[in-house]
Design an enzyme around this catalytic site. Structure first.
Site, mmCIF file in Angstrom:
data_model
loop_
_atom_site.group_PDB
_atom_site.id
_atom_site.type_symbol
_atom_site.label_atom_id
_atom_site.label_comp_id
_atom_site.label_asym_id
_atom_site.label_seq_id
_atom_site.Cartn_x
_atom_site.Cartn_y
_atom_site.Cartn_z
ATOM 1 N N ASP A 196 0.853 -1.195 0.000
ATOM 2 C CA ASP A 196 0.000 0.000 0.000
ATOM 3 C C ASP A 196 0.881 1.233 0.000
ATOM 4 O O ASP A 196 1.983 1.211 0.561
ATOM 5 C CB ASP A 196 -0.902 0.019 1.235
ATOM 6 C CG ASP A 196 -2.033 -0.991 1.169
ATOM 7 O OD1 ASP A 196 -2.441 -1.363 0.056
ATOM 8 O OD2 ASP A 196 -2.512 -1.394 2.230
ATOM 9 N N ASP A 225 -7.300 -1.368 -4.361
ATOM 10 C CA ASP A 225 -8.398 -1.137 -3.418
ATOM 11 C C ASP A 225 -9.432 -0.179 -4.009
ATOM 12 O O ASP A 225 -10.638 -0.369 -3.835
ATOM 13 C CB ASP A 225 -7.857 -0.559 -2.104
ATOM 14 C CG ASP A 225 -6.917 -1.513 -1.379
ATOM 15 O OD1 ASP A 225 -7.037 -2.737 -1.569
ATOM 16 O OD2 ASP A 225 -6.059 -1.018 -0.622
#
Length: 155
Positions: A111, A130
């Site tokens: 991330d 995401d």
């Protein structure tokens, strides 16, 4: 759409985390506070939930993502979907499989996106996969046909 989502996510992670060396420098302010790059290793689902870091949870999450992708693909092939719902299914599947690849390669999902605004300091990081998963799910909710409603109209 699935292939595009998968490639865009993986390319963004490669450029930001490896080429820009975010893994080493940990943090880059792009348009503070709205857009920042912050290195993160997510061993759970969104926002790190259910991420105890064990190998068992890693493989459960991989298996669950693959089952959901298979279910969405089978449903999408058997259902006449409008283009926006087809695009949503593709985004969801491409994003989910991009995160699966991360779990297979690294043991966790990479991330790097962090967004804050208006005095709120968001501690969470996420990635483009995401975003694609979320956007795909929203598209399916709003654009996929509701067969219950259609069958009631036909009565």
């Amino acid at each position: 759409m699935a292939v595009a989502a998968f490639v865009v996510d993986q390319l963004s992670k490669y450029l930001v985390i490896h080429v820009m060396e975010l893994w080493r420098i940990r943090s880059v302010d792009i348009l503070p506070p709205v857009l920042n790059f912050r290195y993160g290793e997510n061993r759970g689902i969104n926002f790190g939930l259910f991420g105890d870091g064990s190998e068992a949870s890693r493989w459960v999450l991989i298996g669950l993502a693959i089952l959901i992708c298979a279910g969405v693909l089978i449903w999408a092939r058997r259902t006449t979907l409008p283009r926006m719902a087809q695009a949503g299914a593709g985004l969801l599947v491409g994003g989910a499989l991009a995160n699966v690849l991360d779990r297979l390669l690294y043991g966790y999902v990479l991330d790097f996106l962090n967004m804050s605004c208006c005095g709120f300091n968001n501690p969470f990081v996420f990635n483009l996969a995401d975003v694609f998963i979320f956007a795909g799910a929203i598209a399916l909710v709003f654009f996929a046909p509701d067969h219950r409603t259609a069958s009631k109209k036909g009565q």
